[in-house]
Design a protein around this motif. Structure first.
Motif, PDB file in Angstrom:
ATOM      1  N   ILE A 242      33.841  46.734  28.492  1.00 37.82           N
ATOM      2  CA  ILE A 242      34.029  48.133  28.918  1.00 37.82           C
ATOM      3  C   ILE A 242      34.174  48.227  30.432  1.00 37.82           C
ATOM      4  N   ILE A 243      33.341  47.467  31.159  1.00 36.43           N
ATOM      5  CA  ILE A 243      33.425  47.481  32.626  1.00 36.43           C
ATOM      6  C   ILE A 243      34.771  46.921  33.090  1.00 36.43           C
ATOM      7  N   THR A 244      35.179  45.804  32.509  1.00 35.79           N
ATOM      8  CA  THR A 244      36.458  45.188  32.880  1.00 35.79           C
ATOM      9  C   THR A 244      37.612  46.121  32.582  1.00 35.79           C
ATOM     10  N   PHE A 245      37.588  46.753  31.422  1.00 33.05           N
ATOM     11  CA  PHE A 245      38.606  47.729  31.037  1.00 33.05           C
ATOM     12  C   PHE A 245      38.668  48.871  32.052  1.00 33.05           C
ATOM     13  N   SER A 246      37.502  49.381  32.455  1.00 33.99           N
ATOM     14  CA  SER A 246      37.455  50.509  33.399  1.00 33.99           C
ATOM     15  C   SER A 246      37.990  50.111  34.766  1.00 33.99           C
ATOM     16  N   ILE A 247      37.624  48.905  35.211  1.00 37.36           N
ATOM     17  CA  ILE A 247      38.120  48.425  36.507  1.00 37.36           C
ATOM     18  C   ILE A 247      39.640  48.322  36.496  1.00 37.36           C
ATOM     19  N   SER A 248      40.186  47.873  35.367  1.00 35.85           N
ATOM     20  CA  SER A 248      41.646  47.727  35.284  1.00 35.85           C
ATOM     21  C   SER A 248      42.350  49.065  35.439  1.00 35.85           C
ATOM     22  N   TRP A 262      52.737  40.420  33.289  1.00 38.20           N
ATOM     23  CA  TRP A 262      51.338  40.031  33.200  1.00 38.20           C
ATOM     24  C   TRP A 262      50.582  40.325  34.503  1.00 38.20           C
ATOM     25  N   THR A 263      50.713  41.544  35.002  1.00 39.47           N
ATOM     26  CA  THR A 263      50.064  41.902  36.257  1.00 39.47           C
ATOM     27  C   THR A 263      48.551  41.704  36.172  1.00 39.47           C
ATOM     28  N   SER A 264      47.913  41.598  37.325  1.00 35.16           N
ATOM     29  CA  SER A 264      46.469  41.370  37.359  1.00 35.16           C
ATOM     30  C   SER A 264      45.706  42.498  36.680  1.00 35.16           C
ATOM     31  N   SER A 265      46.202  43.721  36.811  1.00 37.02           N
ATOM     32  CA  SER A 265      45.562  44.849  36.126  1.00 37.02           C
ATOM     33  C   SER A 265      45.706  44.700  34.613  1.00 37.02           C
ATOM     34  N   SER A 270      43.597  43.840  29.239  1.00 34.98           N
ATOM     35  CA  SER A 270      43.627  43.138  27.961  1.00 34.98           C
ATOM     36  C   SER A 270      42.373  42.295  27.748  1.00 34.98           C
ATOM     37  N   SER A 271      41.836  41.723  28.815  1.00 32.09           N
ATOM     38  CA  SER A 271      40.603  40.949  28.688  1.00 32.09           C
ATOM     39  C   SER A 271      39.435  41.850  28.330  1.00 32.09           C
ATOM     40  N   GLY A 272      39.420  43.052  28.892  1.00 35.15           N
ATOM     41  CA  GLY A 272      38.367  44.007  28.545  1.00 35.15           C
ATOM     42  C   GLY A 272      38.399  44.336  27.063  1.00 35.15           C
ATOM     43  N   ILE A 273      39.590  44.588  26.532  1.00 30.53           N
ATOM     44  CA  ILE A 273      39.726  44.871  25.105  1.00 30.53           C
ATOM     45  C   ILE A 273      39.318  43.645  24.277  1.00 30.53           C
ATOM     46  N   SER A 274      39.696  42.458  24.740  1.00 30.79           N
ATOM     47  CA  SER A 274      39.362  41.225  24.021  1.00 30.79           C
ATOM     48  C   SER A 274      37.851  41.013  23.968  1.00 30.79           C
TER      49      SER A 274
END
Length: 363
Positions: A242-248, A262-265, A270-274
């Motif tokens: 959730i934190i990673t998703f929000s930061i993106s 495949w931008t850094s955001s 996608s990693s947040g969702i994963s």
């Protein structure tokens, strides 16, 4: 004890991989053909979610490829364990062998290698090749860097790639985050030349993003192997996601979420969702012990290479049309959607038979 591990592998990881592959090998075609037959707003919305956006934004289908890389990263701590370069030099032979095999399989699947025509060949154009790159550098990082060093390496990949994409002028050219006007595409065109795949997707410089995505999975794998209580691990996975998703989303204000380059955001999104998906599957299967429903996904997940390559090399929907042609009269405009499901059933039977006989194709 309800933690289910088979051959040092969490069942939830295999099931998540199987879920991901199900989306890859049948869902996109099925929902497209379903909408072509039904022509309703609901089926159109489903079909749209299983297509990539033209450029900016994110559809559900966009999580499928990064989830594949993420799961590869999850398994790295399980497979490499406490090995290091000093105690086991052979591990590098295994890593490079797997890298080469994945690249060759990528040529077979989407690089047009089977055409035996050099004019149609693409050097770098497939998910398996992206996995090969992410796997190679993530393994090297795992074997040679401390945990803190791996986090720094992850941050460097994201920041360096974002900076390179944001610099407006390179090599005497002006670049923007637009189709065919960005640095990633330019580098692919210059390096690959006539072997460039002529799409809006980028591959070479984007290896920084592929590596970061795989590393995010590696971090999740290390968490799964920690000594923390299982419910706490599931909670941490969800919170990190959730934190990673929000930061993106915050970063996406100035550095847009673009899957095709495949931008850094996009990596963080996608990693947040994963992370959240892994937390969900881990909680249901390895914490609560609900496993019976997951068996079909496990059958696919434990033979991931066979499922992915087989579904791309052989047109199982076309095979189904040769077998179930009599159903055309009953299914009418839904016949193509029916054959997508029937073709998947044929592939699934093969995978089930392989699993029953403990036949697994690995690289």
């Amino acid at each position: 004890m309800n933690k289910i591990i088979t051959n040092n592998r969490l069942m939830s990881v295999d099931v998540l991989r199987g879920f991901d592959l199900l989306m890859i090998i049948v869902a996109d075609r099925f929902f497209y053909n379903l909408n072509a037959a039904a022509k309703t707003d609901f089926t159109k919305s489903l079909a749209d979610q299983f297509e990539h956006p033209e450029w900016l934004g994110f559809h559900f289908y966009d999580v499928i490829m990064p989830l594949f890389l993420f799961v590869v990263g999850v398994v790295i701590p399980f497979s490499l364990g406490k090995r290091n370069a000093a105690s086991n030099q052979n591990v590098y032979a295994h890593i490079f062998r797997r890298f080469i095999i994945l690249f060759i399989l990528g040529w077979i699947v989407q690089g047009n290698l089977l055409f035996l025509d050099i004019s149609k060949f693409h050097i770098f154009s497939n998910t398996l090749q992206a996995i090969a790159v992410g796997y190679l550098f993530s393994c090297i990082a795992y074997l040679n860097l401390s945990k803190k060093g791996r986090y720094i390496f992850f941050a460097v990949c994201l920041i360096l790639y974002a900076v390179l994409l944001s610099v407006p002028d390179f090599f005497g050219h002006h670049f923007e985050l637009l189709p065919n006007k960005n640095l990633s595409i330019y580098i692919d065109q210059q390096v690959f030349g006539r072997f460039y795949d002529q799409t809006q997707y980028s591959w070479l410089l984007t290896g920084l993003g592929f590596t970061a995505t795989t590393l995010s999975g590696l971090f999740a794998g290390e968490l799964l192997l920690s000594s923390m209580p299982r419910p706490k691990i599931a909670l941490y996975l969800a919170v990190i996601g959730i934190i990673t998703f929000s930061i993106s989303l915050l970063i996406g204000i100035w550095h847009p979420i673009i899957k095709k380059i495949w931008t850094s955001s996009f990596v963080l999104f996608s990693s947040g969702i994963s992370f959240v998906l892994l937390a969900l599957f881990y909680w249901i299967i390895d914490v609560k012990g609900y496993t019976k429903w997951a068996y079909p996904f496990k059958v696919i997940g434990v033979n991931a290479i066979a499922a992915y390559v087989g579904s791309h090399v052989f047109n199982f929907s076309l095979i189904a049309k040769q077998v179930f042609y009599g159903f055309d009269q009953f299914t009418s405009s839904y016949y193509d959607a029916f054959c997508d499901l029937a073709g998947f059933a044929i592939l699934y039977f093969i995978l089930w038979y392989m699993h029953k006989n403990k036949t697994y194709i690995k690289v």
